[in-house]
Design a protein around this motif. Structure first.
Motif, mmCIF file in Angstrom:
data_model
loop_
_atom_site.group_PDB
_atom_site.id
_atom_site.type_symbol
_atom_site.label_atom_id
_atom_site.label_comp_id
_atom_site.label_asym_id
_atom_site.label_seq_id
_atom_site.Cartn_x
_atom_site.Cartn_y
_atom_site.Cartn_z
ATOM 1 N N LEU A 395 -53.908 56.997 12.629
ATOM 2 C CA LEU A 395 -52.637 57.557 12.176
ATOM 3 C C LEU A 395 -51.483 56.593 12.349
ATOM 4 O O LEU A 395 -50.686 56.402 11.438
ATOM 5 N N ALA A 396 -51.349 56.030 13.542
ATOM 6 C CA ALA A 396 -50.161 55.236 13.839
ATOM 7 C C ALA A 396 -50.437 54.332 15.024
ATOM 8 O O ALA A 396 -51.426 54.496 15.744
ATOM 9 N N GLY A 421 -48.789 38.732 11.370
ATOM 10 C CA GLY A 421 -50.143 39.266 11.299
ATOM 11 C C GLY A 421 -50.194 40.761 11.537
ATOM 12 O O GLY A 421 -50.891 41.500 10.827
ATOM 13 N N ILE A 422 -49.439 41.234 12.541
ATOM 14 C CA ILE A 422 -49.398 42.665 12.831
ATOM 15 C C ILE A 422 -48.836 43.427 11.627
ATOM 16 O O ILE A 422 -49.373 44.466 11.221
ATOM 17 N N GLY A 423 -47.765 42.906 11.054
ATOM 18 C CA GLY A 423 -47.156 43.576 9.907
ATOM 19 C C GLY A 423 -48.107 43.698 8.733
ATOM 20 O O GLY A 423 -48.216 44.759 8.107
ATOM 21 N N ALA A 428 -51.861 47.061 5.451
ATOM 22 C CA ALA A 428 -53.166 47.142 4.788
ATOM 23 C C ALA A 428 -54.003 48.307 5.307
ATOM 24 O O ALA A 428 -54.777 48.911 4.552
ATOM 25 N N LEU A 429 -53.879 48.619 6.601
ATOM 26 C CA LEU A 429 -54.711 49.654 7.215
ATOM 27 C C LEU A 429 -53.995 50.992 7.328
ATOM 28 O O LEU A 429 -54.546 51.946 7.884
ATOM 29 N N ASP A 430 -52.763 51.069 6.815
ATOM 30 C CA ASP A 430 -51.986 52.304 6.829
ATOM 31 C C ASP A 430 -51.844 52.836 8.251
ATOM 32 O O ASP A 430 -52.077 54.006 8.536
ATOM 33 N N MET A 431 -51.442 51.930 9.165
ATOM 34 C CA MET A 431 -51.236 52.282 10.575
ATOM 35 C C MET A 431 -49.819 51.873 10.973
ATOM 36 O O MET A 431 -49.621 50.832 11.592
ATOM 37 N N PRO A 432 -48.811 52.652 10.607
ATOM 38 C CA PRO A 432 -47.437 52.233 10.876
ATOM 39 C C PRO A 432 -47.153 52.045 12.363
ATOM 40 O O PRO A 432 -47.641 52.805 13.202
ATOM 41 N N ILE A 433 -46.355 51.031 12.671
ATOM 42 C CA ILE A 433 -45.835 50.862 14.026
ATOM 43 C C ILE A 433 -44.658 51.822 14.184
ATOM 44 O O ILE A 433 -43.653 51.696 13.493
ATOM 45 N N VAL A 434 -44.778 52.793 15.077
ATOM 46 C CA VAL A 434 -43.747 53.820 15.200
ATOM 47 C C VAL A 434 -42.858 53.625 16.433
ATOM 48 O O VAL A 434 -41.856 54.322 16.597
ATOM 49 N N SER A 435 -43.228 52.703 17.298
ATOM 50 C CA SER A 435 -42.419 52.419 18.485
ATOM 51 C C SER A 435 -42.923 51.108 19.059
ATOM 52 O O SER A 435 -43.916 50.555 18.590
ATOM 53 N N GLY A 436 -42.252 50.614 20.086
ATOM 54 C CA GLY A 436 -42.750 49.379 20.668
ATOM 55 C C GLY A 436 -41.823 48.804 21.706
ATOM 56 O O GLY A 436 -40.768 49.359 22.026
#
Length: 636
Positions: A395-396, A421-423, A428-436
């Motif tokens: 999911l995320a 690379g992370i972006g 591509a994998l539809d895994m948004p970064i939602v925090s960090g």
């Protein structure tokens, strides 16, 4: 996910404990009840004089806080490398559940609204913690001990319950936890996000020490504290809730229309500054950077007996069982943990429903050092694989970007490359970064850590029936999906057995990663597979060995005539899974239809692990694997 690296190096127990406390507050400040915690830990080489004490203190601190607070610590990772000798990494992850229409934010709103201090009293612990965390270490690191906070998990548990009760009452306009730089950052951030100014009267701040100065009160990082903007008409009801939970409740200021941050103490104005300039309009750095040069081609590689290599690998500090760690964590509190630590991903039931959530944390720093772009991709891709191998739809994700001094162009180049690379992988994998979180200046005497952009990820299982175990049954076939070229550059086999960190990181085909992950989940829905495990460190041999240990039975893996044994058994090509099944032809046919390469490579059964013509007793492999951490800690 956030870091508490420097505090944990200076004072391991409290550094790790307050890292847990801080990330849990971040979750329940938004109105979510924490349901799971994880960690990602990086320590120096096992033989270094500080490593054992750091490991023992950090693990005890995580367990001491999480167990007392009452949240299950369900997974994580531990690594050892000389680059962390003078600067360990402690990354703490927490996840919570909230109703989508009941999420609370930190943006203040409304002029003249009371600013309320909640929780524990303010002391002198942690003063200067934020600046300490943004500085390189030197030989005097131990002298920074007073800047480390002291945690109280029982107070935090009361704070959790009081905050959730208060939020349910409808009294809260906005709320923010007091983390780095304490009252200073929390007040400024609330005002900035809401486009308001803030006035504080420090005479009203509850203190546990006498004669604290305005400077100390504003920069104290005492734990278990919150700042809130409250609806004025609900003040009495809100105070009653906090009185019931035996926590401090004090009106310490108000919101104002002017763009000012005003601090009063002892009848004097101690500060009067433009608030927006302190936060939203602060200048941005544009650091010079240079790209990491391409790695030299991998030269000639050694040969050897695959079974002997497998025993050595799985008994090494970096690949041995982490049970020594997770046995100190309560991973069953709340009674919803379905898949416990030690699998590809942990699984926690969503209480009262048929759904479950899977959690994982991943990064391979040696890849990131050799090739930051591919290493950044791989961290996300491995998290994607771990979730998929458990049957969860990714999911995320969240990230914790740990790097050295960004003022050095080479280090800044690592940072830029990993983010690129992370972006790319998240898209591509539809895994948004939602925090960090970003943790920089992780250096001691000019020696930087390995670039370590940890990825935490969550996936959804619509039903517990979708969970894919790691352990196949007796007589079941093993099918390898994904392309195998035998990539040994930067492999665990080359590093752990021969001390060689050479060659390029394995390339990551993101389109292939997505196809393979979607195939694994589809095969489970179709009832065609009984078990799955992703291939990562140590390649096919380690994946097969871990499945054999999980199943309590042996496994036989065929050799490949086209590849050298080291490349076939220990290569770390990405995008691969090992699947257990009773009908391998059906699995291979389904893979072909999905455009994913697949082949039968072995079978479960017996009491030994056989790699081609090389064999080791399962009992011997278990002894090496399960005793590795205790040996490293000097307990056997």
């Amino acid at each position: 996910m956030e870091s508490h690296n420097h505090p944990s190096y200076i004072e391991p127990y409290q550094g790790a404990a307050t890292g847990m406390g801080g990330i849990l507050r971040d979750v329940f400040t938004m109105g979510a009840r924490p349901i799971a915690a994880m960690n990602s830990l990086s320590f120096g080489e096992p033989g270094h004089p500080k490593t054992r004490s750091l490991v023992a203190g950090v693990v005890a601190g995580i367990g001491g806080y999480g167990n007392c607070f009452g949240v299950p610590t369900v997974g994580g990772e531990v690594r050892f490398h000389a680059a962390y000798n003078g600067n360990c990494l402690v990354n703490a992850f927490a996840a919570g559940l909230a109703d989508a229409d009941k999420i609370f934010y930190s943006a203040a709103s409304g002029v003249g609204m009371p600013v309320v201090y909640l929780g524990a009293k303010t002391g002198r612990d942690g003063v200067g913690g934020a600046t300490m965390a943004s500085a390189e270490f030197s030989d005097d690191a131990h002298e920074k001990r007073p800047t480390v906070q002291v945690g109280d998990p029982f107070t935090e548990k009361r704070l959790l319950e009081a905050c959730l009760e208060l939020m349910a009452s409808g009294a809260v306009i906005s709320i923010q936890d007091m983390g780095a730089a304490g009252l200073t950052c929390s007040a400024i951030e609330m005002g900035d996000k809401g486009g308001l100014g803030v006035e504080l009267d420090l005479d009203a701040v509850p203190c546990r020490e006498e004669a604290m100065s305005a400077y100390e009160m504003m920069l104290s990082e005492s734990q278990e504290r919150m700042l809130m903007v409250l609806k004025p008409e609900r003040e009495a009801a809100a105070k009653a809730i906090f009185d019931k939970w035996d926590l401090d409740f004090a009106i310490v200021g108000r919101t104002i229309a002017e763009d000012r941050f005003v601090i009063r103490h002892g009848g004097e104005i101690k500060a009067d500054l433009p608030l927006q300039a302190l936060s939203g309009s602060a200048p941005e750095y544009d650091r010079p950077w240079v790209a990491t040069p391409p790695a030299a081609p991998l030269g000639e590689v050694p040969s050897g007996d695959p079974a002997e290599a497998l025993v050595a690998l799985m008994g090494s500090p970096n690949l041995c069982s982490r049970a020594w760690v997770w046995r100190q964590f309560d991973h069953m509190v709340m009674a919803d943990t379905v898949v416990r630590p030690g699998s590809d991903a942990a699984v926690v039931r969503v209480h009262g429903t048929t759904k479950a959530l899977a959690f994982t944390a991943d990064v391979t720093p040696r890849y990131c050092l050799a090739n930051p772009v591919e290493g950044g991709k791989q961290a996300v891709a491995e998290a994607y694989r771990n979730l998929s191998a458990t049957g969860a739809k990714p999911l995320a994700s969240t990230d914790n970007l740990n790097f050295g001094n960004p003022e050095r162009p080479a280090i800044m180049g690592q940072f830029v490359g990993c983010i690129q690379g992370i972006g790319a992988a998240c898209l591509a994998l539809d895994m948004p970064i939602v925090s960090g979180n970003v943790s920089l200046y992780n250096e001691t005497s000019g020696e930087a850590i390995l670039p370590t952009p940890t990825i935490g990820a969550v996936g959804l299982l619509e039903s517990l029936d979708q969970i894919i175990p790691m352990a196949p049954g007796a007589g079941e076939a093993l099918v390898l999906i994904g392309a195998t070229a035998g990539h040994l550059g930067q492999s665990a086999w080359l590093w752990e057995l021969f001390g060689r960190a050479e060659g390029d990181a394995p390339p990551v085909d993101l389109a292939a990663e997505r196809k393979a992950g979607e195939l694994v989940r589809a095969l489970k829905r179709q009832g065609l597979i009984t078990a799955a495990h992703d291939l990562a460190d140590g390649g096919l041999a380690v994946a097969a060995g871990e499945m054999a240990l999980a199943a309590g039975m042996g496994v036989a893996i065929e050799a490949d005539g086209a590849l050298a044994p080291s490349a076939w058994f220990f290569g770390e090509d990405q995008g691969r899974y090992l699947l257990g099944c009773t009908d391998p032809d059906a699995v291979i046919a389904a893979a072909g239809e999905a455009g994913v390469g697949a082949r039968r490579v072995g079978e479960m059964g017996g009491a030994a692990v056989r790699l081609g013509a090389s064999t080791v007793a399962l009992a011997d492999l278990r002894a090496a694997h399960e005793g590795g951490f205790a040996r490293m800690m000097g307990e056997v």
